[in-house]
Design a protein around this motif. Structure first.
Motif, PDB file in Angstrom:
ATOM      1  N   PRO A   1       0.763 -21.980  -3.081  1.00  0.00           N
ATOM      2  CA  PRO A   1       1.973 -21.944  -3.910  1.00  0.00           C
ATOM      3  C   PRO A   1       2.006 -20.642  -4.711  1.00  0.00           C
ATOM      4  O   PRO A   1       0.994 -20.209  -5.255  1.00  0.00           O
ATOM      5  CB  PRO A   1       1.804 -23.161  -4.836  1.00  0.00           C
ATOM      6  N   LEU A   2       3.188 -20.036  -4.813  1.00  0.00           N
ATOM      7  CA  LEU A   2       3.295 -18.703  -5.389  1.00  0.00           C
ATOM      8  C   LEU A   2       3.519 -18.684  -6.896  1.00  0.00           C
ATOM      9  O   LEU A   2       3.330 -17.635  -7.531  1.00  0.00           O
ATOM     10  CB  LEU A   2       4.450 -17.944  -4.724  1.00  0.00           C
ATOM     11  N   ALA A   3       3.927 -19.825  -7.495  1.00  0.00           N
ATOM     12  CA  ALA A   3       4.279 -19.828  -8.916  1.00  0.00           C
ATOM     13  C   ALA A   3       5.269 -18.678  -9.167  1.00  0.00           C
ATOM     14  O   ALA A   3       6.199 -18.476  -8.394  1.00  0.00           O
ATOM     15  CB  ALA A   3       3.030 -19.737  -9.785  1.00  0.00           C
ATOM     16  N   SER A   4       5.048 -17.879 -10.212  1.00  0.00           N
ATOM     17  CA  SER A   4       6.027 -16.841 -10.563  1.00  0.00           C
ATOM     18  C   SER A   4       6.019 -15.633  -9.640  1.00  0.00           C
ATOM     19  O   SER A   4       6.885 -14.762  -9.772  1.00  0.00           O
ATOM     20  CB  SER A   4       5.810 -16.385 -12.011  1.00  0.00           C
ATOM     21  N   LEU A   5       5.085 -15.553  -8.708  1.00  0.00           N
ATOM     22  CA  LEU A   5       5.164 -14.459  -7.730  1.00  0.00           C
ATOM     23  C   LEU A   5       6.409 -14.572  -6.854  1.00  0.00           C
ATOM     24  O   LEU A   5       6.820 -13.587  -6.231  1.00  0.00           O
ATOM     25  CB  LEU A   5       3.915 -14.428  -6.850  1.00  0.00           C
ATOM     26  N   VAL A   6       7.018 -15.756  -6.810  1.00  0.00           N
ATOM     27  CA  VAL A   6       8.255 -15.900  -6.032  1.00  0.00           C
ATOM     28  C   VAL A   6       9.361 -15.014  -6.602  1.00  0.00           C
ATOM     29  O   VAL A   6      10.338 -14.704  -5.910  1.00  0.00           O
ATOM     30  CB  VAL A   6       8.705 -17.384  -6.002  1.00  0.00           C
TER      31      VAL A   6
ATOM     32  N   ASP B   1      -2.117 -12.586  -9.219  1.00  0.00           N
ATOM     33  CA  ASP B   1      -1.648 -11.252  -9.582  1.00  0.00           C
ATOM     34  C   ASP B   1      -1.425 -10.467  -8.292  1.00  0.00           C
ATOM     35  O   ASP B   1      -2.216 -10.573  -7.345  1.00  0.00           O
ATOM     36  CB  ASP B   1      -2.649 -10.523 -10.477  1.00  0.00           C
ATOM     37  N   ALA B   2      -0.339  -9.717  -8.267  1.00  0.00           N
ATOM     38  CA  ALA B   2      -0.036  -8.835  -7.138  1.00  0.00           C
ATOM     39  C   ALA B   2       0.262  -7.472  -7.717  1.00  0.00           C
ATOM     40  O   ALA B   2       1.142  -7.334  -8.570  1.00  0.00           O
ATOM     41  CB  ALA B   2       1.159  -9.363  -6.352  1.00  0.00           C
ATOM     42  N   ALA B   3      -0.466  -6.455  -7.281  1.00  0.00           N
ATOM     43  CA  ALA B   3      -0.371  -5.145  -7.924  1.00  0.00           C
ATOM     44  C   ALA B   3      -0.385  -4.028  -6.885  1.00  0.00           C
ATOM     45  O   ALA B   3      -0.919  -4.174  -5.783  1.00  0.00           O
ATOM     46  CB  ALA B   3      -1.539  -4.955  -8.897  1.00  0.00           C
ATOM     47  N   VAL B   4       0.198  -2.913  -7.303  1.00  0.00           N
ATOM     48  CA  VAL B   4       0.091  -1.670  -6.547  1.00  0.00           C
ATOM     49  C   VAL B   4      -0.559  -0.652  -7.472  1.00  0.00           C
ATOM     50  O   VAL B   4      -0.047  -0.374  -8.561  1.00  0.00           O
ATOM     51  CB  VAL B   4       1.456  -1.175  -6.057  1.00  0.00           C
ATOM     52  N   VAL B   5      -1.705  -0.128  -7.041  1.00  0.00           N
ATOM     53  CA  VAL B   5      -2.506   0.792  -7.848  1.00  0.00           C
ATOM     54  C   VAL B   5      -2.323   2.194  -7.273  1.00  0.00           C
ATOM     55  O   VAL B   5      -2.596   2.431  -6.093  1.00  0.00           O
ATOM     56  CB  VAL B   5      -3.993   0.385  -7.831  1.00  0.00           C
ATOM     57  N   GLU B   6      -1.860   3.120  -8.121  1.00  0.00           N
ATOM     58  CA  GLU B   6      -1.574   4.484  -7.679  1.00  0.00           C
ATOM     59  C   GLU B   6      -2.438   5.468  -8.452  1.00  0.00           C
ATOM     60  O   GLU B   6      -2.417   5.498  -9.680  1.00  0.00           O
ATOM     61  CB  GLU B   6      -0.098   4.805  -7.907  1.00  0.00           C
ATOM     62  N   ALA B   7      -3.208   6.262  -7.718  1.00  0.00           N
ATOM     63  CA  ALA B   7      -4.058   7.290  -8.320  1.00  0.00           C
ATOM     64  C   ALA B   7      -3.893   8.565  -7.511  1.00  0.00           C
ATOM     65  O   ALA B   7      -4.467   8.704  -6.416  1.00  0.00           O
ATOM     66  CB  ALA B   7      -5.519   6.849  -8.326  1.00  0.00           C
ATOM     67  N   GLY B   8      -3.079   9.484  -8.005  1.00  0.00           N
ATOM     68  CA  GLY B   8      -2.789  10.688  -7.238  1.00  0.00           C
ATOM     69  C   GLY B   8      -2.083  10.354  -5.944  1.00  0.00           C
ATOM     70  O   GLY B   8      -1.055   9.669  -5.949  1.00  0.00           O
ATOM     71  N   GLU B   9      -2.650  10.796  -4.839  1.00  0.00           N
ATOM     72  CA  GLU B   9      -2.052  10.536  -3.534  1.00  0.00           C
ATOM     73  C   GLU B   9      -2.503   9.205  -2.935  1.00  0.00           C
ATOM     74  O   GLU B   9      -2.090   8.862  -1.829  1.00  0.00           O
ATOM     75  CB  GLU B   9      -2.412  11.676  -2.562  1.00  0.00           C
TER      76      GLU B   9
END
Length: 313
Positions: free
Chosen positions: A53-58, A267-275
């Motif tokens: 179940p996704l809860a608030s990720l929906v 938690d669903a995240a996108v981590v960006e460090a430079g390229e």
């Protein structure tokens, strides 16, 4: 519980997956985890295809589908600026956003999307579902290749109010509902709380959520301006207490969306460090009978950091 399926090849990445599985077990967590480097395609994961179940990720696919429909003129002639009436007497109640309003208000559709993603506003989410029902969100996902006819990927079935109503129907108070959530799940995904049963819930896998985020970051779904709006809102989420604290610095930017309900801590995240860009998705169920569990949040954050450091090239 069966031993988890690990993703990571046969080298150091597999060792990280094993370390994450052990740390989660010690923290009272089970679930699914996937970290993917968007440049190299390398992955580290645990049970990446398990539906939960996704809860608030929906709210992520909801926001994307609403912005896309608005951009194509399907929700009114004014697009994102289409006015929506908020009536506290009928709105889904919540601690944040429009759910806490005491007086009627008029707000633009696009601003509801911002509230959904930045403060996880349940009332705003259900106002969006009123205009784009769950079946249309799932249809949009299917059109983007993020849901398959057999029920895999992300499936959206109900509003946020339905989730809270199901818990209230099953238990007289939140403490009892939490105990029921911890003890009443079955190995096959069934549940005594109807909207936590994988056959009835909004569900997704770590792989499917990672696919969604990867598509948003590469403008591969909807229009580029729609993807940009979702990225911007995720970078401004205020409840970033799991993955972001372990990784965010002046040099590392973390865009995230959390999901919490009873014993679900996602938690669903996108981590960006430079390229370098790494997508990290953690979908967890807790065995610990507490509402606030910093140890679980820390275990999720550390898993993200270990995986990000291992995948950096």
């Amino acid at each position: 519980m069966n031993a988890p399926d690990l993703v990571g090849g046969d080298g150091a990445a597999l060792g990280v997956a094993q370390e994450v599985a052990g740390a989660w077990h010690d923290a009272g967590l089970s679930g699914a985890f996937l970290a993917r480097h968007l440049g190299t395609g390398a992955e580290i994961g645990i049970d990446v295809d398990r539906q939960l179940p996704l809860a608030s990720l929906v709210k992520l696919p909801l926001a994307l589908a609403v912005l896309d429909a608005a951009a194509r003129g399907e929700l009114g002639p004014r697009g994102e600026a289409e006015p929506v009436e908020v009536d506290p007497a009928t709105a889904t109640r919540g601690r944040t956003g429009f759910g806490a309003f005491r007086h009627p208000a008029t707000v633009a559709l696009g601003d509801l999307v911002d509230s959904v993603l930045t403060v996880s506003d349940n009332a705003a989410a259900d106002l969006l579902f009123d205009r784009l029902p769950p079946e249309r969100v799932s249809a949009a996902l299917a059109g983007w290749g993020l849901t398959d006819p057999a029920g895999g990927g992300i499936v959206v079935r109900h509003r946020l109010r339905d989730l809270h109503d199901a818990a209230a129907a099953a238990a007289p108070d939140e403490e009892t509902a939490l105990a029921l959530a911890v003890r009443a799940a079955t190995e096959g995904g069934g549940h005594a709380i109807a909207m936590l049963d994988v056959a009835a819930a909004n569900v997704g896998s770590a792989r499917a959520v990672a696919d969604l985020l990867a598509a948003v970051w590469s403008d591969a779904v909807a229009a580029p301006e729609v993807c940009a709006r979702v990225r911007d809102a995720m970078r401004r989420q205020l409840t970033s207490h799991r993955i972001a604290p372990e990784l965010a610095t002046d040099a590392v930017r973390v865009a995230t969306k959390t999901g919490s309900f009873l014993n679900l801590r996602h938690d669903a995240a996108v981590v960006e460090a430079g390229e370098q860009t790494v997508v990290v998705v953690a979908l967890t169920e807790s065995r610990v009978l507490v509402t606030a569990d910093p140890g679980a949040d820390l275990a999720i954050g550390r898993a993200a950091r270990w995986a990000f450091e291992a995948l950096r090239d």
